[in-house]
Design a protein around this motif. Sequence first.
Motif, PDB file in Angstrom:
ATOM      1  N   ALA A  14       0.898  -1.343   0.053  1.00  0.00           N
ATOM      2  CA  ALA A  14      -0.061  -0.060  -0.078  1.00  0.00           C
ATOM      3  C   ALA A  14       0.920   1.177  -0.102  1.00  0.00           C
ATOM      4  N   PRO A  15       0.564   2.305  -0.426  1.00  0.00           N
ATOM      5  CA  PRO A  15       1.269   3.667  -0.680  1.00  0.00           C
ATOM      6  C   PRO A  15       1.447   3.995   0.787  1.00  0.00           C
ATOM      7  N   ALA A  16       2.616   4.481   0.958  1.00  0.00           N
ATOM      8  CA  ALA A  16       2.826   5.026   2.322  1.00  0.00           C
ATOM      9  C   ALA A  16       1.935   6.150   2.520  1.00  0.00           C
ATOM     10  N   ARG A  17       1.437   5.700   3.917  1.00  0.00           N
ATOM     11  CA  ARG A  17       0.457   6.927   4.281  1.00  0.00           C
ATOM     12  C   ARG A  17       1.073   8.284   5.035  1.00  0.00           C
ATOM     13  N   THR A  18       0.712   9.370   4.742  1.00  0.00           N
ATOM     14  CA  THR A  18       1.189  10.463   5.595  1.00  0.00           C
ATOM     15  C   THR A  18       0.979  10.484   6.902  1.00  0.00           C
ATOM     16  N   ARG A  19       2.015  10.612   7.478  1.00  0.00           N
ATOM     17  CA  ARG A  19       1.953  11.122   9.160  1.00  0.00           C
ATOM     18  C   ARG A  19       1.527  12.231   9.177  1.00  0.00           C
ATOM     19  N   ALA A  20       0.245  12.471   9.751  1.00  0.00           N
ATOM     20  CA  ALA A  20      -0.350  13.675  10.061  1.00  0.00           C
ATOM     21  C   ALA A  20       0.573  14.693  10.677  1.00  0.00           C
ATOM     22  N   GLY A  21       0.917  14.415  11.799  1.00  0.00           N
ATOM     23  CA  GLY A  21       1.812  15.367  12.739  1.00  0.00           C
ATOM     24  C   GLY A  21       3.188  15.707  12.171  1.00  0.00           C
ATOM     25  N   GLY A  22       4.080  14.507  12.421  1.00  0.00           N
ATOM     26  CA  GLY A  22       5.404  14.636  12.089  1.00  0.00           C
ATOM     27  C   GLY A  22       5.766  14.915  10.767  1.00  0.00           C
ATOM     28  N   GLY A  23       5.094  14.205   9.802  1.00  0.00           N
ATOM     29  CA  GLY A  23       5.480  14.392   8.190  1.00  0.00           C
ATOM     30  C   GLY A  23       5.033  16.002   7.928  1.00  0.00           C
ATOM     31  N   LEU A  24       3.901  16.748   8.286  1.00  0.00           N
ATOM     32  CA  LEU A  24       3.552  17.956   8.136  1.00  0.00           C
ATOM     33  C   LEU A  24       4.785  18.833   8.799  1.00  0.00           C
ATOM     34  N   TRP A  25       4.995  18.650  10.060  1.00  0.00           N
ATOM     35  CA  TRP A  25       6.035  19.554  10.759  1.00  0.00           C
ATOM     36  C   TRP A  25       7.140  19.448   9.885  1.00  0.00           C
ATOM     37  N   ALA A  85     -15.196  28.073   4.194  1.00  0.00           N
ATOM     38  CA  ALA A  85     -15.547  27.852   3.015  1.00  0.00           C
ATOM     39  C   ALA A  85     -14.334  26.664   2.269  1.00  0.00           C
ATOM     40  N   GLY A  86     -13.192  26.942   2.481  1.00  0.00           N
ATOM     41  CA  GLY A  86     -12.352  26.182   2.053  1.00  0.00           C
ATOM     42  C   GLY A  86     -12.369  24.737   2.395  1.00  0.00           C
ATOM     43  N   ALA A  87     -13.004  24.537   3.987  1.00  0.00           N
ATOM     44  CA  ALA A  87     -13.036  23.241   4.220  1.00  0.00           C
ATOM     45  C   ALA A  87     -14.398  22.452   3.683  1.00  0.00           C
ATOM     46  N   LEU A  88     -15.448  23.245   3.616  1.00  0.00           N
ATOM     47  CA  LEU A  88     -16.551  22.672   2.911  1.00  0.00           C
ATOM     48  C   LEU A  88     -16.445  22.426   1.543  1.00  0.00           C
ATOM     49  N   ALA A  89     -15.789  23.303   0.699  1.00  0.00           N
ATOM     50  CA  ALA A  89     -15.551  23.005  -0.538  1.00  0.00           C
ATOM     51  C   ALA A  89     -14.595  21.556  -0.916  1.00  0.00           C
ATOM     52  N   THR A  90     -13.806  21.433   0.310  1.00  0.00           N
ATOM     53  CA  THR A  90     -12.846  20.323  -0.039  1.00  0.00           C
ATOM     54  C   THR A  90     -13.570  18.783   0.355  1.00  0.00           C
ATOM     55  N   VAL A  91     -14.436  18.860   1.353  1.00  0.00           N
ATOM     56  CA  VAL A  91     -15.441  17.851   1.670  1.00  0.00           C
ATOM     57  C   VAL A  91     -16.300  17.444   0.333  1.00  0.00           C
ATOM     58  N   LEU A  92     -16.456  18.508  -0.176  1.00  0.00           N
ATOM     59  CA  LEU A  92     -17.565  18.358  -1.386  1.00  0.00           C
ATOM     60  C   LEU A  92     -16.800  17.828  -2.373  1.00  0.00           C
ATOM     61  N   SER A  93     -15.661  18.149  -2.757  1.00  0.00           N
ATOM     62  CA  SER A  93     -14.748  17.576  -3.832  1.00  0.00           C
ATOM     63  C   SER A  93     -14.158  16.296  -3.493  1.00  0.00           C
ATOM     64  N   VAL A  94     -14.036  15.899  -2.040  1.00  0.00           N
ATOM     65  CA  VAL A  94     -13.368  14.601  -1.770  1.00  0.00           C
ATOM     66  C   VAL A  94     -14.982  13.650  -2.307  1.00  0.00           C
ATOM     67  N   ILE A  95     -15.974  14.086  -1.773  1.00  0.00           N
ATOM     68  CA  ILE A  95     -17.083  13.343  -2.084  1.00  0.00           C
ATOM     69  C   ILE A  95     -17.315  12.745  -3.318  1.00  0.00           C
ATOM     70  N   VAL A 103      -8.766   4.350   1.155  1.00  0.00           N
ATOM     71  CA  VAL A 103      -8.389   5.242   0.068  1.00  0.00           C
ATOM     72  C   VAL A 103      -7.854   6.742   0.586  1.00  0.00           C
ATOM     73  N   LEU A 104      -8.596   7.216   1.482  1.00  0.00           N
ATOM     74  CA  LEU A 104      -8.403   8.650   1.757  1.00  0.00           C
ATOM     75  C   LEU A 104      -7.071   8.611   2.727  1.00  0.00           C
ATOM     76  N   PRO A 105      -6.600   7.933   3.580  1.00  0.00           N
ATOM     77  CA  PRO A 105      -5.308   8.071   4.252  1.00  0.00           C
ATOM     78  C   PRO A 105      -4.245   8.191   3.228  1.00  0.00           C
ATOM     79  N   THR A 106      -4.335   7.887   2.094  1.00  0.00           N
ATOM     80  CA  THR A 106      -3.256   7.721   1.175  1.00  0.00           C
ATOM     81  C   THR A 106      -3.376   9.192   0.378  1.00  0.00           C
ATOM     82  N   MET A 107      -4.274   9.822   0.358  1.00  0.00           N
ATOM     83  CA  MET A 107      -4.605  11.017  -0.387  1.00  0.00           C
ATOM     84  C   MET A 107      -4.426  12.266   0.628  1.00  0.00           C
ATOM     85  N   THR A 108      -4.155  12.115   1.823  1.00  0.00           N
ATOM     86  CA  THR A 108      -3.882  13.231   2.805  1.00  0.00           C
ATOM     87  C   THR A 108      -3.377  14.523   2.468  1.00  0.00           C
TER      88      THR A 108
END
Length: 307
Positions: free
Chosen positions: A14-25, A104-114, A208-213
């Motif tokens: 499986a594609p490596a999943r991005t670590r939300a905390g350490g990878g971003l920082w 608005a950015g968060a809601l538009a992103t949720v709609l894009s994901v769906i 699927v979604l964790p690999t596209m964070t």
Amino acid sequence: MTTTAITAPPPEKAPARTRAGGGLWRAVRGNRKAMAGAVILLVFTVVAAFPGLFTSVDHPDEANFAPRLAPSTAHLLGTTALGQDIYSQLVHGTRESLVIAVVAGALATVLSVIVGVSAAYLGGLADDLLSLLTNVVLVIPAFPLVIILAKYAGKGSLTVILAVLVLTGWSYGANQLRAQALSLRNRDFLESARVRGERRSYIIVCEVLPTMTSLIVANFLGAALYSVLSAAGLQFLGLGDPNSQSWGTMLYWAQNQQALQTGTPLWSLAPGLCVALLGVAFALVNYAFDEIGNPALRPVRRRRKGA
């Protein structure tokens, strides 16, 4: 006679999943542009959350001062033609502008994901219909559509502005996410989940979604940037609430009172600069997520001498 050992190819991982905390920082810390954007965003967030720390004026819309005063220690940016302190308006206007960008950015992103991920994973007729809807919205000029929707939906309400920005800001992200999800649809780890009998909703959300964070967060930053600029444009044109406290409303009143022609240019320039600075901050932070999503963009680190 010699025999050649035939080894089976290793199973696809499986594609490596991005670590939300350490990878971003690490990505933000290792990129000067992203770090500069994060600092600017942090400053705006503190100002929006605690405006009382930066100004003693609690009601910046009240005309309590002499009109058109020059900048001084009492009024850092002077006063408006209506006798209001420009600096306090700028400070109190940060909150609404930032809320519009984030919500608005968060809601538009949720709609894009769906729409995007569902279209890629479901395939068939569902993919055709959702892709058709995405492409139709994508080719329509966005800002004229925003003006028309805001005009006929009823100007003045923050909810209307948020709804208009979400409806016009999701299509580009949905197209990107669909393309990424299509490249993952036939991977072995998803086939394994199907063989285990997992539900479609579980596979999409947990596999699927964790690999596209990184791509999802990058889309959020892009949608937030679009929302900031579009909301300021709508309010400047008078399609927002003229009594609200935001940078776009400041621009509207400055234009309405001819600030540039009557000797109060900071009334117009200050909120315009803040809108541009907030947009630059979102764009700079996006550099970090570009590096996470595409390792080829990461700068080559110089090796230390003697290593």
